[in-house]
Design a protein around this motif. Structure first.
Motif, PDB file in Angstrom:
ATOM      1  N   ALA A  16       0.830  -1.214   0.000  1.00 35.29           N
ATOM      2  CA  ALA A  16       0.000   0.000   0.000  1.00 35.29           C
ATOM      3  C   ALA A  16       0.863   1.263   0.000  1.00 35.29           C
ATOM      4  CB  ALA A  16      -0.925  -0.009   1.211  1.00 35.29           C
ATOM      5  N   THR A 153      -9.512   3.572  -5.389  1.00 40.43           N
ATOM      6  CA  THR A 153     -10.111   2.948  -4.224  1.00 40.43           C
ATOM      7  C   THR A 153     -11.616   3.117  -4.227  1.00 40.43           C
ATOM      8  OG1 THR A 153      -8.135   3.399  -2.899  1.00 40.43           O
ATOM      9  CG2 THR A 153     -10.175   2.988  -1.694  1.00 40.43           C
ATOM     10  N   GLN A 174     -11.486  -1.411  -0.566  1.00 41.52           N
ATOM     11  CA  GLN A 174     -10.965  -1.106   0.768  1.00 41.52           C
ATOM     12  C   GLN A 174     -12.010  -1.430   1.828  1.00 41.52           C
ATOM     13  OE1 GLN A 174     -10.631   2.917   2.196  1.00 41.52           O
ATOM     14  NE2 GLN A 174      -8.615   2.563   3.073  1.00 41.52           N
ATOM     15  N   ALA A 178      -9.345  -1.860   7.055  1.00 43.58           N
ATOM     16  CA  ALA A 178      -8.097  -1.277   6.558  1.00 43.58           C
ATOM     17  C   ALA A 178      -7.579  -0.141   7.427  1.00 43.58           C
ATOM     18  CB  ALA A 178      -8.298  -0.785   5.126  1.00 43.58           C
ATOM     19  N   THR A 196     -13.780  -6.327   4.335  1.00 41.61           N
ATOM     20  CA  THR A 196     -13.026  -6.699   3.141  1.00 41.61           C
ATOM     21  C   THR A 196     -13.621  -7.911   2.432  1.00 41.61           C
ATOM     22  OG1 THR A 196     -11.018  -5.829   4.161  1.00 41.61           O
ATOM     23  CG2 THR A 196     -10.734  -7.313   2.288  1.00 41.61           C
ATOM     24  N   ALA A 214      -8.232  -5.098  -0.135  1.00 42.40           N
ATOM     25  CA  ALA A 214      -7.404  -4.389   0.837  1.00 42.40           C
ATOM     26  C   ALA A 214      -8.138  -4.278   2.166  1.00 42.40           C
ATOM     27  CB  ALA A 214      -7.071  -2.995   0.316  1.00 42.40           C
ATOM     28  N   GLY A 215      -7.406  -4.519   3.253  1.00 37.19           N
ATOM     29  CA  GLY A 215      -7.975  -4.349   4.574  1.00 37.19           C
ATOM     30  C   GLY A 215      -7.856  -5.585   5.438  1.00 37.19           C
ATOM     31  N   GLY A 324      -4.302  -1.110  10.376  1.00 37.46           N
ATOM     32  CA  GLY A 324      -5.540  -1.849  10.221  1.00 37.46           C
ATOM     33  C   GLY A 324      -5.798  -2.792  11.380  1.00 37.46           C
TER      34      GLY A 324
END
Length: 351
Positions: A16, A153, A174, A178, A196, A214-215, A324
């Motif tokens: 990221a 995103t 996301q 996250a 997620t 992501a997350g 996260g």
């Protein structure tokens, strides 16, 4: 051609961008390991961003990602800002300093930064990604003409549809887990807080775009789970904070292994936008203050000044220690070793 082929990477792993934490060295090491490293340039100007991109290119010939903030330009609210500074005054005074007399917007959005766009078109990094929204159609067309693969995103399906309609190549899903800033286009809109797993599967089925999950993903088990949901790749941020190549200071690294890692919180107090942070003295102050923060990134001006005052007094716990919900799973190891470990863990799950 798949997204990974279009980018030119062999591993479905994206480090990221993490503006303020990711470095050209970190991005290059990750890219050299076969994944895709990233730098976040939203917190600097065109000149600073150019230097960072050139710093990555000096260290790798592999593809990498450059991330931009695309928020609506901040609107000043003098009454709210005065109230905010007044509430923070006792905290500043506790460190022997006065709060700023006034607050300013410390970062320019890409939507109002022609110099940044011109620099990106000139250098044409392999991948450009957007957070908080989307740039103009002309900007998107110019970057695609320069040969950049574009990512954006999304935190819900409506945002993902906007990403597709804009001609972006892939969407970063996301989840609520996250770390760092929520990428939601409108921070004042209701947030469904999709995790997620649910968001990734939803966007795989209905967005019409390749999905990067992501997350909360911290190891090969999480990577395998996201790929099984249909994601073409995963994006990990918190997993890379403890790497020696990141710019996280010692207080941040210590906090990542402390009790705050088990109690991350979504807060607007630090920057003015929702962001997931390790629970610390600043997030606790924000919860107790019960005030509406100034808009992003105006509130960040106060947050950065407070962190600087605390550090000068030898205190910690007031920084933007973004992380996260998977923070307790962070492992301190060189970035190349981490990538190799993630790959081996993921492959073991596929056997």
């Amino acid at each position: 051609m798949t997204l990974l082929q279009a980018i030119g990477i062999t591993l479905p792993i994206v480090q990221a961008p993490m503006a303020g934490v990711s470095t050209p060295e970190l991005a290059a090491v990750v890219s050299n390991a076969g994944a895709m490293g990233s730098i976040g340039v939203g917190a600097t100007d065109a000149s600073g961003a150019r230097a960072m991109i050139e710093g990555v290119r000096a260290r790798t010939k592999r593809p990498f990602n450059v991330n931009l903030f695309v928020h609506a330009p901040a609107l000043s609210d003098a009454a709210r800002e005065t109230s905010w500074l007044g509430a923070l005054a006792p905290v500043f005074n506790g460190f022997g300093v006065e709060p700023p007399a006034a607050l300013r917007s410390i970062y320019k959005s890409l939507v109002e930064n022609d110099d940044m766009l011109a620099m990106l078109i000139d250098l044409a990094p392999p991948v450009v990604s957007f957070h908080f929204g989307l740039p103009s159609a002309n900007a998107i067309a110019a970057l695609k003409s320069a040969g950049c693969v574009l990512l954006a995103t999304a935190t819900n399906l409506a945002e993902a549809h906007a990403v597709k309609d804009a001609g972006i190549d892939a969407v970063v899903a996301q989840g609520w887990e996250a770390g760092g800033h929520r990428g939601m286009f409108d921070p004042d809109a209701p947030d469904n807080c999709l995790g997620t797993m649910a968001l990734t599967r939803l966007l795989v089925l209905r967005s019409g775009l390749p999905v990067i999950a992501a997350g909360g993903i911290m190891d090969g088990h999480g990577i395998r789970a996201a790929l099984d949901l249909g994601a073409v790749a995963v994006q990990l941020g918190t997993a890379f904070i403890a790497c020696p190549e990141s710019s996280a200071d010692q207080a941040y690294r210590d906090a990542l292994t402390g009790p705050g890692a088990e109690h991350t919180v979504m807060t607007q107090a630090i920057s003015g936008r929702p962001a997931r942070c390790l629970r610390n003295r600043f997030t606790e102050w924000g919860e107790q203050a019960g005030l509406a923060a100034p808009g992003y990134p105006i509130a960040y001006d106060a947050g950065k000044a407070l962190n600087a005052a605390a550090k000068a007094a030898g205190k910690s716990g007031f920084g933007a220690q973004w992380a996260g919900q998977g923070a307790p799973l962070a492992r301190a190891m060189p970035a190349a070793e981490l990538v190799a470990t993630l790959v081996e863990e993921c492959r073991a799950q596929a056997r």
